[in-house]
Motif scaffolding. Structure first.
Motif, mmCIF file in Angstrom:
data_model
loop_
_atom_site.group_PDB
_atom_site.id
_atom_site.type_symbol
_atom_site.label_atom_id
_atom_site.label_comp_id
_atom_site.label_asym_id
_atom_site.label_seq_id
_atom_site.Cartn_x
_atom_site.Cartn_y
_atom_site.Cartn_z
ATOM 1 N N PHE A 1 25.994 4.379 -0.698
ATOM 2 C CA PHE A 1 26.955 5.361 -0.195
ATOM 3 C C PHE A 1 28.022 5.655 -1.243
ATOM 4 N N SER A 2 28.676 6.774 -1.059
ATOM 5 C CA SER A 2 29.850 7.149 -1.848
ATOM 6 C C SER A 2 31.013 7.350 -0.893
ATOM 7 N N MET A 3 32.225 7.284 -1.425
ATOM 8 C CA MET A 3 33.415 7.466 -0.587
ATOM 9 C C MET A 3 34.121 8.748 -0.999
ATOM 10 N N GLY B 1 36.819 8.039 -9.165
ATOM 11 C CA GLY B 1 36.960 6.648 -9.561
ATOM 12 C C GLY B 1 35.736 5.851 -9.193
ATOM 13 N N LYS B 2 35.747 4.593 -9.580
ATOM 14 C CA LYS B 2 34.634 3.693 -9.271
ATOM 15 C C LYS B 2 35.215 2.343 -8.894
ATOM 16 N N THR B 3 34.672 1.766 -7.822
ATOM 17 C CA THR B 3 35.139 0.460 -7.370
ATOM 18 C C THR B 3 34.560 -0.637 -8.259
ATOM 19 N N ALA B 4 35.059 -1.840 -8.066
ATOM 20 C CA ALA B 4 34.590 -2.967 -8.862
ATOM 21 C C ALA B 4 33.111 -3.243 -8.646
ATOM 22 N N THR B 5 32.584 -2.823 -7.480
ATOM 23 C CA THR B 5 31.168 -3.056 -7.182
ATOM 24 C C THR B 5 30.306 -1.831 -7.468
ATOM 25 N N GLY B 6 30.895 -0.796 -8.061
ATOM 26 C CA GLY B 6 30.117 0.353 -8.498
ATOM 27 C C GLY B 6 30.061 1.529 -7.560
ATOM 28 N N THR B 7 30.732 1.465 -6.418
ATOM 29 C CA THR B 7 30.741 2.600 -5.491
ATOM 30 C C THR B 7 31.612 3.719 -6.049
ATOM 31 N N LYS B 8 31.096 4.925 -6.054
ATOM 32 C CA LYS B 8 31.853 6.064 -6.558
ATOM 33 C C LYS B 8 32.791 6.602 -5.472
ATOM 34 N N VAL B 9 33.995 6.981 -5.877
ATOM 35 C CA VAL B 9 35.010 7.502 -4.958
ATOM 36 C C VAL B 9 35.505 8.843 -5.493
ATOM 37 N N PHE B 10 35.626 9.823 -4.599
ATOM 38 C CA PHE B 10 36.072 11.158 -4.980
ATOM 39 C C PHE B 10 37.233 11.587 -4.087
#
Length: 445
Positions: free
Chosen positions: A162-164, A199-208
């Motif tokens: 998933f992405s956020m 951005g990207k979280t420490a676990t690799g999830t992409k955030v927009f």
């Protein structure tokens, strides 16, 4: 979801003692719930005119605007006060928490965000675990709810699925959210881009980050809206015989040019109908003589309904509101106290209770989606086995944090505090009608 299944999920959360310790109440730095409880339950005192300072730039701007063009709607007043690029309440500062003007459930206790995340996992799995999917939050505040949801979804090893997407208009708050969620982030300067920050979280999830829901990509979406709809501009309508007339805001002419320590604005009702009062159609059998109507809410709900019909998805709305029985709820909060909405605009939060009946009416109008609720927050959290999660958390946390966690959870569920005041409301695609009969929605039944 059964109690056994929920306990299994909670067991996964508690399996790693190091995780539980890092995820303790103290680690996420939530405020002292005992202090906030006293503030929420204590008598609330409205600000008095003689306590005010000289008017700010927004007061002068609004006054000049009204003098030039005439009285404005309450909706226009709210929009200016909350989101004016230069002086808007939400645009350039942190207004949340004990040091701000109000407190939200995710800030009080991590169990709130965890149970929302468990609800997401439960409903997503019952729908066949469609991937990839996106978690969309409308008005994420400090990003606390998103962070708690992210941590839980990561614990279930869903980080790559998933992405956020944060729908946020405040430049200041988007930076706060990025710091809280991301390992790294960068501003997007491409004017053709649908997002302005990534951005990207420490676990690799992409955030927009997006300015509008319309800018979020079309895909299966799990939409969260916590205390979002209550801040959308509302039109105040009052029945006059068989017609609706709109309450407007005008300058307070009795003050003349004496700006100091005076209420600069007042409510007025025009002799003729405004476009909104002329076009508004109330529900058959409406008994209220005054009500609040949000065009922005109607627009966003229609977008959600259309998206769910074409791309699939589910939505969870968490807010204080009613089912068509309340009329005048427009108010302001400053320093955790009630504040006169027309005094010192821009220095206090403006809000109005969410009309869940109107949301249901608009959402289901064309048969694209189904709505469930509202149910009380306390009931939802308890049906999601909040007490079981509380016990797990207490058994794996530091002794000095236990009282704070217990008092925080009590505040969320106690009917005399937030348990009854706040509501949960969900939206699902209408095509799932028979499926939902077999697999009732967690937290609602």
């Amino acid at each position: 979801m059964s109690k056994r299944s929920l306990n299994c999920l909670f067991g996964c959360l508690a399996a790693n003692s190091r995780y539980c310790r890092n995820y303790s109440y103290k680690a996420v730095r939530r405020p002292d719930a005992a202090i906030l409880s006293r503030k929420l339950t204590a008598p609330q005192v409205e600000s008095k005119p003689d306590e005010l300072q000289a008017p700010n730039d927004l007061t002068k701007h609004l006054r000049a605007k009204i003098l030039a063009t005439g009285p404005i709607t309450v909706a226009e007043y709210m929009r200016e006060v909350l989101t004016n690029p230069l002086s808007g309440y939400y645009m350039n500062r942190d207004v949340f928490g004990r040091e701000g003007d109000f407190i939200t459930s995710p800030e009080i206790c991590q169990i709130f965000g965890e149970l929302v995340a468990v609800w997401i996992v439960s409903e997503w799995r019952k729908l066949g675990s469609p991937t990839p999917f996106q978690v969309v939050e409308l008005g994420p505040g400090r990003g606390t709810l998103a962070r708690d949801v992210l941590k839980v979804l990561t614990q279930f090893k869903l980080a790559g699925q998933f992405s956020m997407h944060m729908v946020e208009i405040s430049p200041y708050l988007s930076k706060v959210q990025a710091q809280r969620l991301c390992f790294s982030s960068e501003i997007v300067n491409d004017e053709n881009s649908s997002h302005y920050l990534t951005g990207k979280t420490a676990t690799g999830t992409k955030v927009f980050w997006h300015k509008r829901l319309e800018d979020v990509p079309n895909a299966f979406s799990i939409i969260l809206a916590h205390e979002f709809f209550d801040a959308l501009p509302v039109h105040k309508l009052q029945r006059d015989d068989k017609y609706w007339k709109e309450v407007l805001i005008d300058v307070n002419e009795n003050n003349g040019n004496d700006f100091d320590n005076k209420q600069q604005f007042r409510y007025v009702i025009p002799k003729s109908q405004t476009p909104v009062s002329h076009l508004f159609t109330s529900i058959t059998g409406e008994t209220r003589d005054c009500l609040e109507y949000s065009l922005d809410t109607d627009r966003i709900i229609n977008i959600i309904a259309n998206r769910f019909e074409s791309d699939g998805g589910i939505a969870l709305i968490m807010d204080y509101g009613h089912f068509g029985e309340k009329g005048d709820t427009f108010r302001a909060f400053k320093n955790h106290q009630l504040h006169e909405p027309l005094l010192a605009p821009g220095t206090a939060d403006l809000t109005a209770d969410v009309d869940f009946r109107q949301i249901k009416r608009v959402a289901e109008e064309n048969g694209k989606v189904l709505c469930f609720g509202p149910v009380e927050q306390g009931s939802f959290l308890q049906k999601m086995e909040g007490e079981a999660r509380l016990e797990k958390l207490l058994s794996n946390t530091l002794p000095e944090n236990r009282d704070a966690i217990k008092s925080g959870y009590k505040m969320l569920t106690d009917p005399e505090q937030m348990g009854r005041r706040f509501k949960f409301f969900s939206i699902f695609p209408a095509v799932l009608k028979e499926h939902l009969k077999k697999f009732p929605i967690s937290g609602f039944y």
